[in-house]
Design a protein around this motif. Structure first.
Motif, PDB file in Angstrom:
ATOM      1  N   ILE A 178     -40.658 -30.830 -28.353  1.00  0.00           N
ATOM      2  CA  ILE A 178     -40.752 -30.352 -26.969  1.00  0.00           C
ATOM      3  C   ILE A 178     -40.073 -31.345 -26.037  1.00  0.00           C
ATOM      4  N   MET A 179     -40.314 -32.643 -26.265  1.00  0.00           N
ATOM      5  CA  MET A 179     -39.679 -33.660 -25.440  1.00  0.00           C
ATOM      6  C   MET A 179     -38.160 -33.645 -25.613  1.00  0.00           C
ATOM      7  N   ASP A 180     -37.698 -33.498 -26.857  1.00  0.00           N
ATOM      8  CA  ASP A 180     -36.253 -33.429 -27.112  1.00  0.00           C
ATOM      9  C   ASP A 180     -35.656 -32.209 -26.417  1.00  0.00           C
ATOM     10  N   SER A 181     -36.393 -31.107 -26.447  1.00  0.00           N
ATOM     11  CA  SER A 181     -35.932 -29.883 -25.790  1.00  0.00           C
ATOM     12  C   SER A 181     -35.817 -30.085 -24.278  1.00  0.00           C
ATOM     13  N   ALA A 182     -36.780 -30.825 -23.703  1.00  0.00           N
ATOM     14  CA  ALA A 182     -36.742 -31.102 -22.262  1.00  0.00           C
ATOM     15  C   ALA A 182     -35.505 -31.908 -21.902  1.00  0.00           C
TER      16      ALA A 182
END
Length: 240
Positions: free
Chosen positions: A223-227
């Protein structure tokens, strides 16, 4: 009460806001020295109101008031960078992208571990609530209900942090809320959330519910990488 309310409380709050924005934007440059009478004239306020506003920013590490020296603007390294108000001011400044990047890096270090801990520590009611929130997030994302999606996203991440059982992690919920709100407010989030991002929230909730710490950590890290990917693709196009 009208929109032009000038009671001492509202005037004080307005000057705190204006001073904070001026410091974070660089309009009041680092190391510059101000005088109380200059600020009185600039903001059209009494000495007592200005002094109180300066005290608020001094408590945040943004200003320093010394006898015979005046009011000095302190460097960003001295600011209370975790204060939600300071975060909001920095997000409103020309350094918005750098602020979002550093905050997302912090989230990337904390939230995956919080998800891992939640998988072994979260009460059953919290785990079930996370599954429910993930489902509602999916629905809000699919219907392009941006405001509802934001509120649910804030609550989802708040619950993961609090379910970690680590009180220090839990206290970061206001910081995460400011990041998510800032990204939405400044158009640094896709209008239509990617299906992969929605699925990752389901994956986090599912892993926590079944007690799989490694899977919860991996899904939250994704999720953080996607952000990062979402923000990078937008700021490279030159956000307003």
């Amino acid at each position: 009460m009208t929109s032009n309310d000038t009671t001492p409380t509202s005037l004080h709050a307005r000057i705190v806001e204006l001073l904070g924005l001026a410091v974070t934007s660089g309009a009041l440059a680092e190391a510059s020295v101000l005088r109380i009478d200059e600020l009185e004239e600039r903001y059209g306020a009494s000495r007592s109101v200005v002094r109180e506003a300066v005290r608020v920013l001094a408590a945040m590490g943004m200003l320093s008031s010394r006898r015979r020296v005046g009011i000095q603007v302190l460097p960003a390294a001295d600011w209370n960078l975790y204060d939600p108000q300071v975060i909001r001011w920095r997000l409103a400044s020309p350094e918005r992208i750098a602020q979002l990047r550093s905050l997302t890096e912090l989230r990337s270090a904390i939230e995956p571990e919080a998800a891992r801990l939640a998988a072994t520590r979260a009460p059953l009611t919290n785990a079930s609530a996370l599954m429910g929130l993930a489902g509602r997030l999916w629905a809000a994302g699919q219907s392009d209900d941006e405001q509802e999606f934001l509120l649910l996203d804030i609550e989802f991440h708040r619950l993961v942090l609090s379910s970690s059982g680590n009180e220090m992690f839990a206290k970061l919920n206001t910081l995460v809320a400011e990041v998510l709100t800032g990204r939405t407010h400044y158009g640094l989030i896709p209008h239509h959330p990617a299906t992969e991002a929605l699925q990752l929230h389901v994956d986090v909730a599912s892993a926590i519910q079944r007690g799989d710490g490694d899977a919860a950590h991996a899904a939250m890290l994704s999720i953080m990488d996607s952000a990062f990917t979402e923000m990078s693709s937008i700021w490279e196009d030159g956000p307003s």
